[in-house]
Design a protein around this motif. Sequence first.
Motif, PDB file in Angstrom:
ATOM      1  N   SER A  46       0.808  -1.219   0.000  1.00 30.06           N
ATOM      2  CA  SER A  46       0.000   0.000   0.000  1.00 30.06           C
ATOM      3  C   SER A  46       0.841   1.268   0.000  1.00 30.06           C
ATOM      4  CB  SER A  46      -0.956  -0.004   1.191  1.00 30.06           C
ATOM      5  OG  SER A  46      -0.209  -0.053   2.394  1.00 30.06           O
ATOM      6  N   CYS A  47       2.137   1.150   0.300  1.00 32.69           N
ATOM      7  CA  CYS A  47       2.986   2.345   0.363  1.00 32.69           C
ATOM      8  C   CYS A  47       4.403   1.985  -0.091  1.00 32.69           C
ATOM      9  CB  CYS A  47       2.996   2.858   1.796  1.00 32.69           C
ATOM     10  SG  CYS A  47       3.912   4.378   2.013  1.00 32.69           S
ATOM     11  N   VAL A  48       4.990   2.832  -0.938  1.00 29.09           N
ATOM     12  CA  VAL A  48       6.366   2.638  -1.390  1.00 29.09           C
ATOM     13  C   VAL A  48       7.090   3.966  -1.234  1.00 29.09           C
ATOM     14  CG1 VAL A  48       7.851   2.106  -3.363  1.00 29.09           C
ATOM     15  CG2 VAL A  48       5.709   0.854  -3.049  1.00 29.09           C
ATOM     16  N   ASP A  49       8.173   3.963  -0.463  1.00 27.30           N
ATOM     17  CA  ASP A  49       8.950   5.182  -0.207  1.00 27.30           C
ATOM     18  C   ASP A  49       8.070   6.324   0.284  1.00 27.30           C
ATOM     19  OD1 ASP A  49      11.318   3.922  -0.954  1.00 27.30           O
ATOM     20  OD2 ASP A  49      11.081   4.525  -3.053  1.00 27.30           O
ATOM     21  N   GLY A  50       7.103   6.005   1.127  1.00 25.27           N
ATOM     22  CA  GLY A  50       6.237   7.021   1.695  1.00 25.27           C
ATOM     23  C   GLY A  50       5.134   7.517   0.785  1.00 25.27           C
TER      24      GLY A  50
END
Length: 77
Positions: free
Chosen positions: A48-52
Motif C-alpha cells: 500500500s505504500c512505497v517510499d512514503g
Amino acid sequence: MLTAVALRQLPEPLRDGDTERVADAIFAANLVDFGPDGLATCAFVMPSCVDGRPAHRADPLMNDQDWALALLLRSRK
C-alpha cells in the motif's frame, strides 16, 4: 471469460435465455476494471505504500483486461 464465449457459440437449439444471461453476466464481471478514460487493468500495485507514497492503486501496465472487451466484441453476432 472463455465460458462466456463458449455459451455464445452454442448451436441454436442449445441456446436459451439462461445461456445468454450467464454469458452477459460473465462479460460484465470482466469489464468492471475499465476506467472512464478507456484504460483497463487487471492488477493492483502492492504494497500500500512505497517510499512514503501511496501505491495501492490499479497497475497501468497490467492491461490483460483488454481481452475481455476483445472477446466480447468477437462473440457478438
